[in-house]
Design an enzyme around this catalytic site. Sequence first.
Site, PDB file in Angstrom:
ATOM      1  N   GLY A 201      -3.693   4.714  25.798  1.00  0.00           N
ATOM      2  CA  GLY A 201      -3.719   3.388  25.189  1.00  0.00           C
ATOM      3  C   GLY A 201      -4.702   3.338  24.040  1.00  0.00           C
ATOM      4  O   GLY A 201      -4.672   4.177  23.143  1.00  0.00           O
ATOM      5  N   ASP A 202      -5.601   2.358  24.064  1.00  0.00           N
ATOM      6  CA  ASP A 202      -6.616   2.246  23.008  1.00  0.00           C
ATOM      7  C   ASP A 202      -8.003   2.594  23.544  1.00  0.00           C
ATOM      8  O   ASP A 202      -9.017   2.103  23.047  1.00  0.00           O
ATOM      9  CB  ASP A 202      -6.609   0.837  22.411  1.00  0.00           C
ATOM     10  CG  ASP A 202      -6.897  -0.228  23.460  1.00  0.00           C
ATOM     11  OD1 ASP A 202      -6.694   0.042  24.657  1.00  0.00           O
ATOM     12  OD2 ASP A 202      -7.315  -1.341  23.080  1.00  0.00           O
ATOM     13  N   GLU A 203      -8.045   3.449  24.563  1.00  0.00           N
ATOM     14  CA  GLU A 203      -9.314   3.863  25.160  1.00  0.00           C
ATOM     15  C   GLU A 203      -9.689   5.267  24.668  1.00  0.00           C
ATOM     16  O   GLU A 203      -8.889   6.206  24.753  1.00  0.00           O
ATOM     17  CB  GLU A 203      -9.226   3.869  26.684  1.00  0.00           C
ATOM     18  CG  GLU A 203      -9.066   2.483  27.297  1.00  0.00           C
ATOM     19  CD  GLU A 203      -8.991   2.521  28.805  1.00  0.00           C
ATOM     20  OE1 GLU A 203      -9.242   1.476  29.429  1.00  0.00           O
ATOM     21  OE2 GLU A 203      -8.675   3.590  29.375  1.00  0.00           O
TER      22      GLU A 203
END
Length: 307
Positions: A201-203
């Site tokens: 994801g955006d991690e």
Amino acid sequence: VYRNTSEGMLVLDPKGFILDVNPAFVKLRGLHESEVIGRHVRILNSPCHDREFYRAMWRSVLETGSWQGEHWGQHRNGELYPEWLSINSSYIEDGSVFRRVMIFSNIAEIKRAEATIWKQANFDRLTDLPNRQMFHDRLEQSIKKSQRNGTKVGLLFLDLDRFKEINDTLGHAVGDELLKEAAQRLNDCVRQSDTVARLGGDEFTVLVDDVRETRDIERLTKKILGRLTEPFHLGVETVFISTSIGVTFYPDDATQADVLLNNADQAMYVAKSEGRNRSCYFTASMQAQAQTRMRLVNDLHLALSQN
């Protein structure tokens, strides 16, 4: 078979002089028969291997009659390629060596396929950063190195602020470009020895070895926060984001990799709850608060089901 096989073959006398080569060998090495027949096999030694490599190879041949393993072959034009080399011996009735046969197989395609599979298993396809599996391996290595050297390891856990909003409104293609650009900016902020990884994801995570002082991490987090607030020009769109960062240290906060990652994750959520676009250091009270919340949620479920 000798003349038509796709594997390069050559025949040696007991002293290592080349008696014959097959057409596949000529094609593989780019050498004509007349250039090798009658010469000692050492003319085929590769610059990629040292003398000890060949000493060990022929020691095995003399003691056991055979050897096999990976070897770097060299074409006449200087091109190097990986090959699988097998050496076998044939004997006469009194037990002395009659001939030695060397078989060469070009394994460049196999090696390329193995490298592709390894990269797909260990690197994120979108950003080309190490993925979760590779990150865990790097973290374990950093912990072991820290134990030997008596140094600290810094772990940063990052979550992009407003990414879901951009992804939902502008589409996944723009979201993917944003992730790639964010990954590049993160790489630009760290040293070559540090690791930037995408967990999904955006991690993202940043692994910093040999941390001497806490202010070194403070400088890094400020640099990252500044770079990620700069505008992202993605085709016709210009978007603005920020990031929330959780920071933890080995061995100050924990000694196990999974606990460190969980600590950094908790600190990141505190940074988000405090207004985003900031960093937050892990403290023991965060873990206690998280456990208290979890117990409270469990108790509420039981309370509702039991009226």
